[in-house]
Design a protein around this motif. Sequence first.
Motif: not given
Lengths: 574, 412
Positions: B119-125
């Motif tokens: 989750a920590e590495s999640w990126r979404f604009g």
Amino acid sequence: RDFNERCAQCSEVNWGLTDGGRFYCRSCHNVTERTREVVNTDFITNSRVQTISKGLKKQGKNDGGCEWYICEGFQLVLKKQVEALQALGVCPQMKDEILCNFWRCYLQKSKQAYCKRPAGETVKALSVCESSTDVDSDPERPSLLHLLSLSESEGDLQTDCSFASSVSKVSESTSVYSGSVDGSLYLMKNQKEKLRMTMPMTLSFCYLALLWVREPITLSELLRFVVEGHIPYMNVFQHFPEKMKLCGLDLKIFCVESWPVYEEVFNKMHELAAFLDLPRFPDITENCFLHPDMLCMKYLMEANLPDELHNWTCRVVKKIGIGEVDFLTLMPGNKSTRKVKYDVLAAAVIVVVLKLLFLLDDHYEWLLSEFAEERNKNNTEGGPYFEFKKWYEVVKHSLDVEQKKLDEEKAKYLWRCEKPLFYSVKNKSKVLKRRQMVVNLQNQFGKLSGSVQRAEKPNPSSFQLSWSEENTDGSCFHGHSLKGVLQEKCGLLTTMNPDYWLCTVKLCNEKLCGHLAHYREVEFPQSYHFVLGLFSFLLRIQPSYIHDEVCMIEHRLFNKKLCKKLKYNSVLRK
Amino acid sequence: SSNEHKLNFKKSKEACLSYIQDALLQKQWKRAAEFLTCYVESLEKDYSREHIGPSEMIWRIGTEILWHHSQSRMKEFNCFMEQMKTLGVKRYLKVCLEHVFHLLCNGQIDEAYQNLSLAESWRFGEQTAIQDKEIKLIQAYRGLLDYCSWSKQKKILLQHGEDGFEGLAVEQEMHNYFRKAAVNLKEIIKIPGVWDVFVKCYVDLLEFYGEHNEARQVLNEYAYNSKFPANPNAHVYLYQFLKRQGESKKSLISALKILHDIVPSHELMIDFNTMLQKSKKRKKRQLGLEVIFAALDYAGWKENAKAWSCLARQVKQIVISEKHLDWIKQEWNARKDWWPDFHFSRYLAKRNWQENKSLSCEKALVAGILLGKDCKYFKYVSHQGCKARLKRFRMLKKFVTRHNPVYLRISG
């Protein structure tokens, strides 16, 4: 009928129409590819070009779709519905002779077929399947939102807004989406004069046909069968053939998200009958199922009331003349006769009879019940007297159980079907993904629902409540006697109850406010409310409709007294 | 209008939801699942205008059902959560976090850690920036799990001693975890909020490595920074830390004073009173009396023998010294209307005597002084005590009888 070409095979000019709207030669049964629209050569030049190009593009490019018109869709719907009715046991002529003819008549009158296309009408909308880009950027072309708002069908605004916004993102000059050829045209024009076809109206058609053959199905029963799933309505479009692609504005027309309401179907039916210029319908006589005497018998049984009450209902019916052939038979277009709701009328008659015998003022009926109870305790010979209290308890219990079941059914109803619906090709994949997720979740939680399996569709039955005389617990009141509430006077059997209260002294003007009276639960006795509630459940309509009919009957019954009273009042005022 | 009662999709689903709600409240998981099965098709409609959409409903309801249903397994639960994560970008991190909580409740620490890292590495604009708070939380919980690992290593170290290769390796491991944990925990406690568990762990780490100043700073911030919500625990932690550090009574008292203001019924009030009673300053001793009276105002303290003994001791001391009887008078004035029924009824006398003789003895002393030797409570208990020939009750009786005039002065 305007088709005058010679048959390719047999050179005859003897054409008929198939279900799909194609012409076929009656002599040699050669089916042509020409649909009725193509036949009319009196088109203006524009459409002529279109028809030719249409002919070439018949088998659509992308996904095997073909061109289809909205009325073809409705024709399919009607076909499915009448087939279902036949499966229920309705007479076979209904399909090919009656409904079919009504439909053709409608198409002709609304100038969708069987006629010359009036000048000035062209089919501007393009189908998505063609995905043509040669759109004339017509500044007068109505915006998407405008079209959506014009539609009468329910749909919810949110979906519309998201659809509108998703489409507008694509391109300003994109044509209006619909799988059918004339989807947008259908929604756009103000077709009030021409009685635009809607899903609820398919049921009006069905009922019109049923009435013509005087089938023993009332409108409330028909609607109940629809809700119970015996007659296709909600997702009937999933039975359209593969090549009839449904998307965009078609959804607004064919995908309904609410159950049809009695009033709506009823009123449309009458409009339709007038529009089609139909003649006087076959007579509704005493032997007919729809006659109040017959319906009263049925409802008395279903309401678990004594058979003896039937004498009284017949008396009331006779007295106010609602059993007359001319009153009951439908005469389309005749504005002076009252439109008869057979089922509601019969129920209202029973309510009036109950009021006559038991007063239903929350006092007298219980008093009478006590007397009957006393008598029943002391005297077991000659059959029991009818006790209102016992009847109330038994019926209320069953009613509550059934109502609870019904409420749960309503909450558990599944509105969507397997066939995916999308407004535009753009959000097709999203829609499919969502559908997949829904199916997954349904499986996952369905397994956790325990042993409760979704019950099979119950067989369609005419009776929702049934009471058996064989039950020894005395819960069936059919054979009970009314002796306890009747007395003999001058050789005539009359009620012990000397009073009667009117639901309303003055009737409203139906044309102004749509109702004869306005029913507010708190203003009336509980017993009256209960009785209305019972028939409201059986007929699946709001109590206020039955109340309206009750008022109408009362005013006819006590007409003389009322006139006197009103005259007297007006004299006083002067 | 006549269309109001029309049954349509929206109304049908609203009804469905209320059935689900009833089932959940009655813990009928099967029934809830049955109705949820019918509700899920709401996902195919757009509810973007509603406050809570069907996807959130389904997530929350589904989680409850799957967590409690007897036939549901963790595998299905995890599968469901993964599906829910795909349903709404705006909620992605929240769902991840709650999933982690469930995994932790189920003892699956490793899976929880993995999910947190993912989750920590999640990126979404732009969503990444908008959901900044959730990211911080996720990092904080990962820090917490790092702390747990550190703790485990510490245990090993203490058990096997620091000598040898193993000791060194363990120390290194520990240090790794410490660094990872510290970084994240430090970040989250900068944001105003209630971070009890994070603060405790962080302070524990700091203390172990001798960073006492930093620890003190952290605790002071947590307790006194007005931006943070009022939190009694903050003061408790601070107090405990100061105690461990051997700080002066003065600073300990000032730490507890605020706790007394916020939560007069806190269990530390006994410690507080004990410290205050011993103080040389008059004001402090008076405060002590206030504190113990205030604590005993609460029903939860009624049978607390220790508290009563504190009060009894102080009352006794004041009575003997004959100084500051006005303190007692002041405290008693506010209470004399209801304490007799609350604490000193005949019924309670009997019960206390039966269940806890020490309690009854302490209470009897207080009752005797405040209400006089003729009050119900004192009479009954002392009578019973003397009957049973218990020495301390005889002494009790003597004392109260001797100092009875005090009662007259207090109540007057």
